[in-house]
Motif scaffolding. Structure first.
Motif, PDB file in Angstrom:
ATOM      1  N   THR A  57       0.871  -1.165   0.000  1.00  0.00           N
ATOM      2  CA  THR A  57       0.000   0.000   0.000  1.00  0.00           C
ATOM      3  C   THR A  57       0.907   1.214   0.000  1.00  0.00           C
ATOM      4  O   THR A  57       2.079   1.121   0.337  1.00  0.00           O
ATOM      5  N   GLY A  58       0.394   2.356  -0.401  1.00  0.00           N
ATOM      6  CA  GLY A  58       1.224   3.552  -0.373  1.00  0.00           C
ATOM      7  C   GLY A  58       0.684   4.647  -1.256  1.00  0.00           C
ATOM      8  O   GLY A  58      -0.429   4.564  -1.774  1.00  0.00           O
ATOM      9  N   GLU A  59       1.510   5.664  -1.419  1.00  0.00           N
ATOM     10  CA  GLU A  59       1.140   6.787  -2.271  1.00  0.00           C
ATOM     11  C   GLU A  59       2.381   7.327  -2.969  1.00  0.00           C
ATOM     12  O   GLU A  59       3.485   7.266  -2.443  1.00  0.00           O
ATOM     13  N   ARG A  60       2.175   7.823  -4.180  1.00  0.00           N
ATOM     14  CA  ARG A  60       3.265   8.404  -4.963  1.00  0.00           C
ATOM     15  C   ARG A  60       3.579   9.787  -4.416  1.00  0.00           C
ATOM     16  O   ARG A  60       2.680  10.558  -4.115  1.00  0.00           O
ATOM     17  N   LEU A  61       4.863  10.089  -4.273  1.00  0.00           N
ATOM     18  CA  LEU A  61       5.269  11.402  -3.787  1.00  0.00           C
ATOM     19  C   LEU A  61       5.184  12.414  -4.925  1.00  0.00           C
ATOM     20  O   LEU A  61       5.656  12.137  -6.034  1.00  0.00           O
ATOM     21  N   PRO A  62       4.590  13.578  -4.672  1.00  0.00           N
ATOM     22  CA  PRO A  62       4.425  14.585  -5.733  1.00  0.00           C
ATOM     23  C   PRO A  62       5.767  15.022  -6.332  1.00  0.00           C
ATOM     24  O   PRO A  62       6.730  15.233  -5.602  1.00  0.00           O
ATOM     25  N   ARG A  63       5.794  15.109  -7.652  1.00  0.00           N
ATOM     26  CA  ARG A  63       6.946  15.588  -8.419  1.00  0.00           C
ATOM     27  C   ARG A  63       8.221  14.765  -8.207  1.00  0.00           C
ATOM     28  O   ARG A  63       9.322  15.264  -8.421  1.00  0.00           O
ATOM     29  N   LEU A  64       8.100  13.507  -7.780  1.00  0.00           N
ATOM     30  CA  LEU A  64       9.270  12.658  -7.587  1.00  0.00           C
ATOM     31  C   LEU A  64       9.138  11.338  -8.355  1.00  0.00           C
ATOM     32  O   LEU A  64       9.657  10.311  -7.931  1.00  0.00           O
ATOM     33  N   SER A  65       8.455  11.370  -9.460  1.00  0.00           N
ATOM     34  CA  SER A  65       8.219  10.259 -10.396  1.00  0.00           C
ATOM     35  C   SER A  65       8.066   8.891  -9.742  1.00  0.00           C
ATOM     36  O   SER A  65       6.992   8.516  -9.370  1.00  0.00           O
ATOM     37  N   SER A  66       9.128   8.127  -9.599  1.00  0.00           N
ATOM     38  CA  SER A  66       9.028   6.751  -9.109  1.00  0.00           C
ATOM     39  C   SER A  66       9.345   6.619  -7.620  1.00  0.00           C
ATOM     40  O   SER A  66       9.827   5.586  -7.171  1.00  0.00           O
ATOM     41  N   SER A  67       9.059   7.662  -6.854  1.00  0.00           N
ATOM     42  CA  SER A  67       9.272   7.612  -5.402  1.00  0.00           C
ATOM     43  C   SER A  67       7.920   7.506  -4.704  1.00  0.00           C
ATOM     44  O   SER A  67       6.980   8.209  -5.058  1.00  0.00           O
ATOM     45  N   PHE A  68       7.867   6.622  -3.719  1.00  0.00           N
ATOM     46  CA  PHE A  68       6.620   6.349  -3.022  1.00  0.00           C
ATOM     47  C   PHE A  68       6.830   6.388  -1.517  1.00  0.00           C
ATOM     48  O   PHE A  68       7.913   6.097  -1.023  1.00  0.00           O
ATOM     49  N   ARG A  69       5.772   6.714  -0.813  1.00  0.00           N
ATOM     50  CA  ARG A  69       5.714   6.541   0.633  1.00  0.00           C
ATOM     51  C   ARG A  69       4.978   5.216   0.830  1.00  0.00           C
ATOM     52  O   ARG A  69       3.779   5.121   0.598  1.00  0.00           O
ATOM     53  N   LEU A  70       5.737   4.180   1.215  1.00  0.00           N
ATOM     54  CA  LEU A  70       5.166   2.842   1.312  1.00  0.00           C
ATOM     55  C   LEU A  70       4.458   2.632   2.639  1.00  0.00           C
ATOM     56  O   LEU A  70       4.889   3.120   3.678  1.00  0.00           O
ATOM     57  N   GLY A  71       3.380   1.858   2.560  1.00  0.00           N
ATOM     58  CA  GLY A  71       2.641   1.433   3.752  1.00  0.00           C
ATOM     59  C   GLY A  71       2.958  -0.019   4.027  1.00  0.00           C
ATOM     60  O   GLY A  71       4.117  -0.428   4.023  1.00  0.00           O
ATOM     61  N   LYS A  72       1.922  -0.818   4.188  1.00  0.00           N
ATOM     62  CA  LYS A  72       2.074  -2.231   4.528  1.00  0.00           C
ATOM     63  C   LYS A  72       2.086  -3.102   3.284  1.00  0.00           C
ATOM     64  O   LYS A  72       1.515  -2.750   2.265  1.00  0.00           O
ATOM     65  N   GLN A  73       2.734  -4.257   3.405  1.00  0.00           N
ATOM     66  CA  GLN A  73       2.731  -5.230   2.320  1.00  0.00           C
ATOM     67  C   GLN A  73       1.385  -5.954   2.304  1.00  0.00           C
ATOM     68  O   GLN A  73       0.757  -6.155   3.335  1.00  0.00           O
ATOM     69  N   ILE A  74       0.955  -6.362   1.121  1.00  0.00           N
ATOM     70  CA  ILE A  74      -0.316  -7.070   0.960  1.00  0.00           C
ATOM     71  C   ILE A  74      -0.029  -8.556   0.809  1.00  0.00           C
ATOM     72  O   ILE A  74       0.868  -8.956   0.056  1.00  0.00           O
ATOM     73  N   PHE A  75      -0.798  -9.345   1.543  1.00  0.00           N
ATOM     74  CA  PHE A  75      -0.628 -10.802   1.542  1.00  0.00           C
ATOM     75  C   PHE A  75      -1.910 -11.479   1.077  1.00  0.00           C
ATOM     76  O   PHE A  75      -3.000 -10.952   1.249  1.00  0.00           O
ATOM     77  N   LEU A  76      -1.747 -12.670   0.537  1.00  0.00           N
ATOM     78  CA  LEU A  76      -2.860 -13.527   0.151  1.00  0.00           C
ATOM     79  C   LEU A  76      -2.920 -14.617   1.209  1.00  0.00           C
ATOM     80  O   LEU A  76      -2.008 -15.435   1.328  1.00  0.00           O
ATOM     81  N   THR A  77      -3.966 -14.604   2.047  1.00  0.00           N
ATOM     82  CA  THR A  77      -4.054 -15.548   3.155  1.00  0.00           C
ATOM     83  C   THR A  77      -5.307 -16.398   3.026  1.00  0.00           C
ATOM     84  O   THR A  77      -6.224 -16.046   2.290  1.00  0.00           O
TER      85      THR A  77
END
Length: 104
Positions: A57-77
């Motif tokens: 999960t996360g969001e793209r940082l403004p004006r930083l193309s491929s930089s993200f503020r990452l949240g938690k990983q997603i799992f298949l359970t």
């Protein structure tokens, strides 16, 4: 800090009436960069996770193309055929639950 291998970042989701994810807005890794957002349905997202892709999960940082503020990983359970998408491996919720991801 070690770099995290990321194959996709989910920015927003949409759930159906039963609580299952119906649509996800995701940025996919394409080589050294990421795509613009793409819309994936639940089956496509499950397929990516079954292929051992690391989706966060996360969001793209403004004006930083491929930089993200990452949240938690997603799992298949859960058992095969009854898989649930979750941000927690320890608890298996009754329906898909991506905590902290906004709706669209």
């Amino acid at each position: 800090m070690a770099l995290t291998k990321v194959d996709g970042v989910i920015e927003a989701v949409r759930y159906d009436a039963q609580g299952q994810l119906s649509l996800a807005r995701l940025y996919k890794r394409m080589g050294p960069t990421f795509t613009d957002y793409v819309l994936l349905d639940r089956a496509q997202l499950v397929e990516m996770l079954q292929k051992n892709k690391r989706i966060y999960t996360g969001e793209r940082l403004p004006r930083l193309s491929s930089s993200f503020r990452l949240g938690k990983q997603i799992f298949l359970t859960g058992p095969a055929g009854q898989e649930v998408l979750s941000t927690s491996r320890s608890q298996v919720p009754e329906h898909d639950q991506l905590s902290g991801v906004p709706l669209f």
